[in-house]
Write an enzyme that holds these catalytic residues in place. Structure first.
Site, PDB file in Angstrom:
ATOM      1  N   ASP A   1       0.811  -1.183  -0.194  1.00 24.99           N
ATOM      2  CA  ASP A   1       0.059   0.293  -0.258  1.00 24.99           C
ATOM      3  C   ASP A   1       1.119   1.158   0.254  1.00 24.99           C
ATOM      4  OD1 ASP A   1      -2.678   1.406   0.297  1.00 24.99           O
ATOM      5  OD2 ASP A   1      -1.860   2.371   2.652  1.00 24.99           O
TER       6      ASP A   1
ATOM      7  N   ASP B   1       0.172   5.180   0.730  1.00 26.06           N
ATOM      8  CA  ASP B   1      -0.420   6.361   1.999  1.00 26.06           C
ATOM      9  C   ASP B   1      -0.652   5.430   3.395  1.00 26.06           C
ATOM     10  OD1 ASP B   1      -0.219   7.921  -0.032  1.00 26.06           O
ATOM     11  OD2 ASP B   1      -2.299   7.346  -0.750  1.00 26.06           O
TER      12      ASP B   1
END
Ligand SMILES: [Zn+2]
Length: 176
Positions: A9, A11
């Site tokens: 991922d 953020d």
């Protein structure tokens, strides 16, 4: 030959979560992002970002602005000698019912079209349950990091899925 991959991922996992970031100057890596990614790359893993970017679907920023933020991330990593193999982003919101917004499989399946990936020996690393489920639904391993959204997510984790509080620990776990 098929390769193992770590799907990250973006953020809250590789960089601080700035909530719909549209400004490249807002990209701030965690202290251990570069050494951790280096270690994972040296162990032979592909490293690919799979990221929900619904700020586009919500009209908060454009594809061009997203590319600039991703470019800034790429540049900061390059300064530390780290190169990601690819970025895949979903621009949609839930109501679009697309097949790529995590926990849907589209982003990882797209990566599998572009690279020869062995999902069973691959990992998904993220700070949200939807990251974890994206991987588990496809038969990868998964590790939750509590650096971003993570602490709220630990209690929702399916049994047997590990959680750690830093990317350095993720790297240790993957490269052990
Ligand atoms: Zn999508």
């Amino acid at each position: 030959m098929k390769r193992s991959c770590v799907f990250f991922d973006r953020d809250g996992t590789l960089m601080e979560d700035r909530n719909y970031l549209s400004d490249p100057d807002g990209v701030v890596l965690f202290n251990d992002t570069i050494p951790s990614l280096k270690k994972i790359a040296e162990a032979g893993f592909l490293m690919i970002i799979v990221s929900n970017q619904s700020g586009i679907g919500r009209g908060y920023f454009t594809e061009v602005e997203l590319s600039k933020v991703n470019k800034r991330l790429e540049d900061l990593l390059a300064e530390g000698g780290v190169k990601l193999d690819a970025f895949y982003c979903c621009p949609h919101i839930d109501e679009d019912c697309c097949d790529c917004r995590k926990p849907k499989s589209g982003l990882i399946l797209k990566a599998c079209e572009d690279f020869d990936i062995d999902l069973k020996s691959s990992y998904v690393v993220g700070d949200k349950i939807r990251d974890i489920m994206t991987g588990l639904n496809l038969g990868t391993k998964a590790i939750l990091v509590t650096t971003g959204y993570g602490t709220h997510e630990v209690e929702k984790l399916p049994e047997g899925v590990p959680f750690v509080n830093s990317l350095a620990e993720v790297a240790n776990m993957i490269c052990k």
